[in-house]
Motif scaffolding. Structure first.
Motif, mmCIF file in Angstrom:
data_model
loop_
_atom_site.group_PDB
_atom_site.id
_atom_site.type_symbol
_atom_site.label_atom_id
_atom_site.label_comp_id
_atom_site.label_asym_id
_atom_site.label_seq_id
_atom_site.Cartn_x
_atom_site.Cartn_y
_atom_site.Cartn_z
ATOM 1 N N CYS A 1 0.851 -1.192 0.000
ATOM 2 C CA CYS A 1 0.000 0.000 0.000
ATOM 3 C C CYS A 1 0.883 1.238 0.000
ATOM 4 O O CYS A 1 1.602 1.488 0.967
ATOM 5 N N GLU B 1 -0.007 4.252 0.188
ATOM 6 C CA GLU B 1 -0.533 5.245 1.114
ATOM 7 C C GLU B 1 -0.042 4.937 2.536
ATOM 8 O O GLU B 1 0.473 5.793 3.233
ATOM 9 N N CYS B 2 -0.222 3.677 2.961
ATOM 10 C CA CYS B 2 0.183 3.284 4.311
ATOM 11 C C CYS B 2 1.666 2.922 4.371
ATOM 12 O O CYS B 2 2.221 2.708 5.444
ATOM 13 N N HIS C 1 -6.411 -1.163 -1.023
ATOM 14 C CA HIS C 1 -6.206 -1.496 0.389
ATOM 15 C C HIS C 1 -7.507 -1.180 1.111
ATOM 16 O O HIS C 1 -7.998 -0.059 1.045
ATOM 17 N N CYS D 1 -7.562 2.043 3.538
ATOM 18 C CA CYS D 1 -7.433 3.430 3.096
ATOM 19 C C CYS D 1 -8.046 3.666 1.718
ATOM 20 O O CYS D 1 -8.157 4.814 1.277
HETATM 21 ZN ZN LIG Z 1 -3.354 1.735 2.832
#
Ligand SMILES: [Zn+2]
Ligand SMILES: [Zn+2]
Length: 881
Positions: A175, A177-178, A342, A345
């Motif tokens: 991911c 983003e994470c 994901h 998110c």
């Molecule tokens: Zn994520």
């Protein structure tokens, strides 16, 4: 009982406090008998400030199960935990303190997490207690606690020793983003708007052009091959050559492979490292180059040349625009397609080659399916979800996460040869960032420096151990074996949870516990659905249809919410309905008022059983036996709504409306005994559902009474109704049908008196019943003051059935008879019609049976008045009027 109304606000809070203070629901450790122990593997919520409906709905059903089995003689372990070691807690802490985990040293950030979580957990505990759940608050755990960290790390070491874990440098789901690797189960499909781009590639050397279609032009710099299907005759001549990538200019091989989908785009596809799962397969099967164009945070790397540093979405637009300028963009059209994102998110996942830890799963799919089959599923249909998940698995379970917070891997690596050094079981928990490895030198090469593993374990790698956490699973160094503090609760009796986490929590728990113990962790699962809005739609902020559970729990008695929540079939979604809560309130009031009436009619809580019970009393108690048996069976099968509705109907209709009305007019020992016996039983049967009001009444009426010989109750020992014994059937025999009819006859006579404004004790000279109420004659005459009751069990009632009218079914008659309909109506009106073999002959037409309904009336032409009681005719004569 106190005079006046029941005050749920005061009573519920009082009992909730008392249950906690008195430790009413503490698990009796000393028993330790697997046959009597009953353990519930409560879902540990992740930490957030508010109750959500899943907590309310799911917890109430669990609590009904806990209370039911407790009353049935089981030593119930109903524990509670918080899952506070995962990304959710990390995010909560970042939000709450307005910080980023990257800016802190790991231990420092973890400390902050624990502090933030502790506050939220205290709040949440209060809310759970406010629902009156019969949780044993001495048995709680936090997944971030040292004890649980030890269990989690022990699990890692055990699986490592068993060869079930491996570390591999390979493409993993990531991911951006994470900024962590995630596992397959954490991804979901999302429909997203996008564009399909037709891009012109050229054959190196010849300059021949061909088209590649893609939704992700930003992956062009990561392109390592072009694929053509072996059956694609038109493009077969390209295979074996090389293609030049537009804008970026590097050449890649053109290869034939039958995984190409000839139906999509031009039938020629590019392979990038990596756009999707097939790219990974191609990369491995054809030993392709690795060109990483997107980094951990979703930005383009130096491979992308001038686009380096741009975020992938920004790079996409820039690359499309440049392709257009170069004339290589042949077409661009809007589409909606499925993107793997994901679930936490919502950001589309990437595939990055990184070194990660995995638990082997794919090689044992069949065993894990079999393990799933060994559990009883409530409802049964939920097993299919488990089955589909296991069958669709494509990845081993990736358990390493590149996060700050969480449980560390108990692992170091030799700084020279990379040999894995695993912590000694006895030393756990450890944090390799601050603790030393168990060896001074590498057993492989003798090197003396080590690199700690700084990843943390997937939160599910820990929450999947809840049965073992609850059982006190641990490593006994002296004995050299794993032990359990409470072996009697393992396997646990029930795993309650939402259907949305069957693939997460349930499946992972099966894997872990099965591998550690060789046993399936649960006897049964209990899967609840979701709470929807009043119109059965999903609640969502954007739709504005979210009802706040906190506000509802403020407004209504908890028992009313419990009543509503039990109105579901297990596994089904449940609409939030205020009328459901109001129905609960009404039932609470009914129970309260009926209890007061019972108290006034039979002041002694435990009256002596008379030598002879009136037939009606015997009948009521026998009916109650039947209801008890039905209810017990339904609760065992987790049929909550049937259990609830059956008991409510019997209590409200048979007991309150019929029996209590009759009992009001009696003053005999048999009635008093029956009232009290039935009342105590009703309280117990309602106790799992209406936990507070039953406790309140029980406490007032029975908590310190004398023993009740007949049913073997020992009330003195049962301070709380929830610790009292579930009743056994009394085993009384009675004629079910005759009793039911006698009730109906009494009801009809009562209505007759009230319609004529006669006092209830007015004498009725003659009552003739054309139906079988034999055995109940004395009850009918006594209660209704009948001078002369004549029962005709087999005789036909002197009643004639007359036709009073005909109703036409206009929906069919209209189209069929058109302009003749008024004539038919007139004929019916004038009585000029005939019914012949079910057909209606009128105005020259013959109407079929489905085209009309015959209205009839029952008439009695003799002395007295005809009443109807169920199917029986009752004739009443009152001479002296
Ligand atoms: Zn994520
Ligand atoms: Zn070494």
């Amino acid at each position: 009982m106190p005079s006046g109304e029941y005050d749920p606000d005061a009573a519920e809070a009082r009992w909730q406090r008392r249950w906690v203070d008195d430790e009413t629901f503490a698990y009796p450790e000393e028993t330790a008998d697997p046959d009597t122990a009953f353990a519930i593997d409560t879902p540990p919520p992740t930490v957030s400030g508010n109750l959500h409906w899943g907590h309310v709905y799911g917890s109430i059903l669990q609590d009904v199960v806990a209370r039911f089995h407790r009353m049935n003689g089981r030593d119930v372990l109903y524990p509670f935990g918080y899952d506070d070691n995962g990304i959710a807690s990390e995010r909560l802490t970042e939000r709450e303190l307005d910080i980023r985990h990257q800016d802190f040293e790991r231990r420092e950030f973890q400390r902050k997490c624990r502090e933030v979580c502790r506050e939220y957990e205290a709040d949440f505990t209060e809310k759970m207690q406010g629902m009156g759940l019969s949780i044993d608050w001495n048995n709680t755990y936090r997944t971030i606690s040292p004890e649980v960290q030890r269990v989690s790390q022990l699990s890692f070491v055990d699986l490592y020793d068993e060869g079930r874990e491996y570390r591999e440098q390979a493409p993993a789901i990531w991911c951006p983003e994470c900024e962590t690797a995630i596992s397959q189960v954490e991804t979901e499909d999302d429909e997203q708007d996008s564009h399909f781009h037709d891009i012109e590639f050229t054959v190196a050397g010849s300059g021949e052009g061909f088209t590649v279609s893609t939704t992700r032009p930003e992956l062009l710099p990561a392109c390592v091959a072009v694929f053509v299907h072996p059956d694609d005759d038109e493009n077969q001549h390209l295979v074996g050559g090389e293609a030049t990538i537009p804008l970026f200019g590097h050449d890649v091989p053109i290869i034939a492979d039958d995984r190409v989908d000839m139906e999509t785009g031009s039938g020629i596809v590019m392979c990038c490292t990596f756009g999707d799962q097939t790219d990974i397969e191609w990369y491995q099967a054809h030993d392709l180059d690795l060109r990483v164009a997107i980094d951990e945070s979703g930005h383009l790397t130096d491979v992308a040349g001038p686009y380096e540093g741009m975020h992938s979405s920004e790079a996409r637009e820039a690359i499309v625009s440049d392709l257009e300028d170069e004339g290589a963009l042949l077409d661009r059209r809007a589409i909606t397609h499925t993107v793997n994102v994901h679930e936490r998110c919502g950001v589309g996942v990437e595939f990055l080659v990184t070194e990660q830890w995995y638990i082997r799963v794919l090689d044992k799919r069949e065993e894990y399916l079999q393990a799933g089959r060994e559990m009883d599923w409530f409802p049964e249909k939920m097993f299919t979800r488990y089955e589909h998940w296991v069958e669709g698995l494509q990845w081993d379970w990736l358990i390493s996460r590149q996060r700050s917070s969480g449980i560390p891997f108990p692992v170091w690596y030799c700084a020279d040869c990379d040999r894995e050094i695993i912590a000694a079981k006895d030393d756990l928990p450890v944090d390799p960032l601050s603790d030393d490895p168990p060896v001074d030198a590498c057993p492989e090469c003798g090197h003396e420096e080590f690199v700690p593993e700084d990843d943390v374990l997937d939160t599910w790698a820990t929450s999947s151990l809840t049965p073992l956490i609850n059982a006190g699973w641990d490593w006994d160094e002296a004995a050299g074996e794993f032990t359990m503090d409470r072996p009697e609760i393992y396997p646990m009796d029930v795993r309650p949870q939402g259907h949305d986490i069957i693939s997460f929590w349930l499946f992972h728990t099966v894997i872990k516990c099965y591998e550690h113990t060789g046993e399936v962790p649960f006897e049964s699962t209990m899967i609840n659905g979701m709470v929807l809005d009043e119109n059965r739609e999903k609640m969502s902020k954007s739709k504005g249809n979210v009802v706040d559970p906190d506000a509802v729990m403020e407004q209504f008695p908890v028992d009313a919410a419990r009543f509503w929540a039990a109105g579901s079939s297990i596994g089904d979604d449940l609409p939030y309905q205020e009328k459901g809560l109001r129905a609960g309130e009404k039932l609470i009031r009914k129970l309260w008022n009926a209890s007061k009436l019972v108290e006034s009619l039979a002041p002694e809580p435990y009256p002596e059983q008379p030598d002879e019970l009136a037939e009606l009393d015997r009948w009521l108690l026998a009916e109650l036996d039947r209801e008890l048996e039905r209810l017990t069976e339904r609760l065992e099968r987790r049929e909550f709504s049937k259990a609830r509705d059956g008991l409510r109907t019997f209590f409200w209709g048979t007991f309150c409306d019929d029996y209590l009305e009759i009992a009001k007019q009696r003053e005999d020992a048999s009635a008093r005994y029956t009232l009290r016996t039935a009342h105590r039983r009703f309280l117990k049967l309602f106790a799992p559902l209406l936990a507070h009001v039953t406790e309140e009444i029980w406490h007032d009426e029975y908590a310190d009474g004398a023993a009740d010989g007949a049913s073997g109750e020992t009330p003195a020992a049962a301070e709380s109704i929830h610790l009292a014994d579930w009743p056994d059937p009394l085993g009384l025999e009675a004629d079910h049908d005759a009793g039911e009819l006698a009730m109906a006859v009494v009801g009809a006579l009562r209505k007759f008196k009230s319609d004529r404004q006669l006092p209830l004790n007015a004498a009725l000279d003659v009552v003739e019943v054309y139906g079988d109420v034999r055995g109940f004659e004395d009850d009918v005459t006594g209660v209704m003051h009948v001078e002369d009751l004549r029962v005709h069990p087999d005789a036909e009632a002197p009643v004639e059935t007359v036709t009073t009218g005909i109703d036409l079914e206009y929906a069919t008659v209209g189209p069929a008879y058109g302009g003749d309909v008024p004539d038919i109506e007139a004929a019916i009106e004038a009585g000029e019609y005939e019914l012949v073999d079910g057909e209606l002959h009128a105005a020259g037409h013959e109407l079929a049976p489905e085209e009309f309904t015959v209205e009839t009336d029952r008439r009695y032409r003799g002395d007295g008045e005809l009443l109807e009681a169920d199917d029986a005719a009752v004739i009443v004569r009152v001479d002296a009027e």
